[in-house]
Design a protein around this motif. Sequence first.
Motif, PDB file in Angstrom:
ATOM      1  N   ARG A   1     -18.184   3.974  15.705  1.00 48.67           N
ATOM      2  CA  ARG A   1     -17.475   3.706  14.595  1.00 48.67           C
ATOM      3  C   ARG A   1     -17.386   2.244  14.150  1.00 48.67           C
ATOM      4  NH1 ARG A   1     -11.161   5.487  13.457  1.00 48.67           N
ATOM      5  NH2 ARG A   1     -11.900   4.746  11.525  1.00 48.67           N
TER       6      ARG A   1
ATOM      7  N   ASN B   1     -12.290   3.639   6.372  1.00 42.09           N
ATOM      8  CA  ASN B   1     -12.552   5.186   5.524  1.00 42.09           C
ATOM      9  C   ASN B   1     -13.930   5.645   6.256  1.00 42.09           C
ATOM     10  OD1 ASN B   1     -10.360   4.364   4.371  1.00 42.09           O
ATOM     11  ND2 ASN B   1     -10.912   4.935   2.507  1.00 42.09           N
TER      12      ASN B   1
ATOM     13  N   ASP C   1     -11.729  -0.180  -6.717  1.00 41.55           N
ATOM     14  CA  ASP C   1     -12.137   0.605  -5.431  1.00 41.55           C
ATOM     15  C   ASP C   1     -13.104   1.736  -5.660  1.00 41.55           C
ATOM     16  OD1 ASP C   1     -11.968   2.031  -3.058  1.00 41.55           O
ATOM     17  OD2 ASP C   1     -10.182   0.996  -2.555  1.00 41.55           O
TER      18      ASP C   1
ATOM     19  N   ASP D   1       0.839  -1.123   0.001  1.00 36.56           N
ATOM     20  CA  ASP D   1      -0.244  -0.234   0.054  1.00 36.56           C
ATOM     21  C   ASP D   1       0.826   1.233  -0.075  1.00 36.56           C
ATOM     22  OD1 ASP D   1      -2.095   1.941   0.331  1.00 36.56           O
ATOM     23  OD2 ASP D   1      -2.639   1.017   2.254  1.00 36.56           O
TER      24      ASP D   1
HETATM   25  N1  THG Z   1      -8.432   1.683  -0.505  1.00 41.41           N
HETATM   26  C1  THG Z   1      -7.491   1.210  -0.491  1.00 41.41           C
HETATM   27  N2  THG Z   1      -6.372   1.268   0.030  1.00 41.41           N
HETATM   28  C2  THG Z   1      -6.445   1.577   1.570  1.00 41.41           C
HETATM   29  C3  THG Z   1      -7.875   2.463   1.836  1.00 41.41           C
HETATM   30  C4  THG Z   1      -8.793   2.412   0.646  1.00 41.41           C
HETATM   31  N3  THG Z   1      -5.364   1.807   2.166  1.00 41.41           N
HETATM   32  C5  THG Z   1      -5.565   2.520   3.271  1.00 41.41           C
HETATM   33  C6  THG Z   1      -7.021   2.821   4.059  1.00 41.41           C
HETATM   34  N4  THG Z   1      -7.898   3.065   2.867  1.00 41.41           N
HETATM   35  C7  THG Z   1      -7.508   1.454   4.689  1.00 41.41           C
HETATM   36  N5  THG Z   1      -6.742   1.221   5.887  1.00 41.41           N
HETATM   37  C8  THG Z   1      -7.169   1.937   6.979  1.00 41.41           C
HETATM   38  C9  THG Z   1      -6.441   1.783   8.195  1.00 41.41           C
HETATM   39  C10 THG Z   1      -6.947   2.486   9.209  1.00 41.41           C
HETATM   40  C11 THG Z   1      -7.853   3.420   9.225  1.00 41.41           C
HETATM   41  C12 THG Z   1      -8.671   3.557   8.139  1.00 41.41           C
HETATM   42  C13 THG Z   1      -8.301   2.823   7.026  1.00 41.41           C
HETATM   43  C14 THG Z   1      -8.439   4.088  10.652  1.00 41.41           C
HETATM   44  N6  THG Z   1      -7.299   4.545  11.355  1.00 41.41           N
HETATM   45  C15 THG Z   1      -7.657   5.074  12.624  1.00 41.41           C
HETATM   46  C16 THG Z   1      -8.025   6.630  12.407  1.00 41.41           C
HETATM   47  O1  THG Z   1      -7.687   7.212  11.538  1.00 41.41           O
HETATM   48  O2  THG Z   1      -8.723   7.166  13.143  1.00 41.41           O
HETATM   49  C17 THG Z   1      -6.167   5.189  13.342  1.00 41.41           C
HETATM   50  C18 THG Z   1      -6.480   5.258  14.681  1.00 41.41           C
HETATM   51  C19 THG Z   1      -5.101   5.157  15.717  1.00 41.41           C
HETATM   52  O3  THG Z   1      -4.407   6.136  15.102  1.00 41.41           O
HETATM   53  O4  THG Z   1      -4.998   4.156  16.210  1.00 41.41           O
HETATM   54  O5  THG Z   1      -9.283   4.726  10.861  1.00 41.41           O
HETATM   55  O6  THG Z   1      -9.804   2.937   1.061  1.00 41.41           O
HETATM   56  N7  THG Z   1      -7.294   0.611  -1.816  1.00 41.41           N
END
Ligand code: THG
Length: 265
Positions: free
Chosen positions: A210, A199, A160, A75
């Motif tokens: 959430r 997301n 996606d 990624d």
């Molecule tokens: N499409 C594709 N790849 C991706 C995404 C996508 N890769 C990254 C992301 N989106 C998917 N992965 C995440 C991982 C974590 C969070 C959201 C998507 C998340 N993290 C917390 C936050 O931001 O609130 C972090 C909390 C913390 O710091 O502990 O929500 O759409 N192909």
Amino acid sequence: MFIIGELINGMYQNIARAIKDKDSSAIQKCVKAQVAAGADALDVNCGPASKEPLADIQWLVRCIEEVTDKVLVLDSSKPAVIEAGLKSAKNKVVINSTTADPEKLEALIPLAKQYHAGLIGLAISSGGIPQNKDQRLELAAAIVSACVDNGFPVEELYLDPIVLPVNVAQAQMCDILESIKEFKIISEPAPKTIIGLSNVSQGVPPASSRNLINRTFLVMALAFGLDAAILDPTDRQLLEAMISAELLLNKHIYCDSYLQAYRRK
Ligand code: THG
């Protein structure tokens, strides 16, 4: 559904710290937890704080492959980082991701072919984030035709629609869901579909709501034909909702104790 664990991401502070300190046991613990919970694959993202993303993704790949042979979903928005990861990977890889921009497609489709990797195509371009279903379809169709033109198998392509947080784009949720269904009929053979599930609830407080938003959206997306998702596999209620949805969508043979049977696997 193909489950991609989201937790090896430098967006999380504990992972960012483990990457910085080269703490392989912290990474491997997180890998094992996701695999034990049911992950088929692992997203691998060095995060925004990485100063040396090429070296860091190679270290992550080696570290993860010491404890699992699951698929690695590399990624990064930078093709050079993806290529560095591909070079050091022994496991099967999915590239995450190309956009519909020609320069990205020209860089990443040949890499996917060369390394026999899958490819995630985001319905986005340098023109910005799509605002409706038609824009998503247009961008997705451009990615499919670039794959066809360059001899990349469309069955290995994951489209996606770009999931946006519900608190900033509530009016787009229906378009995102319908895009999943329509992506499948862009070509024959059909491409696969994927979302970054978390997301949808980014920036939405508190933690309990959430999780509820995530699992509700996953069930809806499955009903629209979703094939794969990047999510937190250690969220037990999320995976139970997924299994129940798959049962109701006739993806599993019915048995009275289906959930128990699944848990024993
Ligand atoms: N499409 C594709 N790849 C991706 C995404 C996508 N890769 C990254 C992301 N989106 C998917 N992965 C995440 C991982 C974590 C969070 C959201 C998507 C998340 N993290 C917390 C936050 O931001 O609130 C972090 C909390 C913390 O710091 O502990 O929500 O759409 N192909």
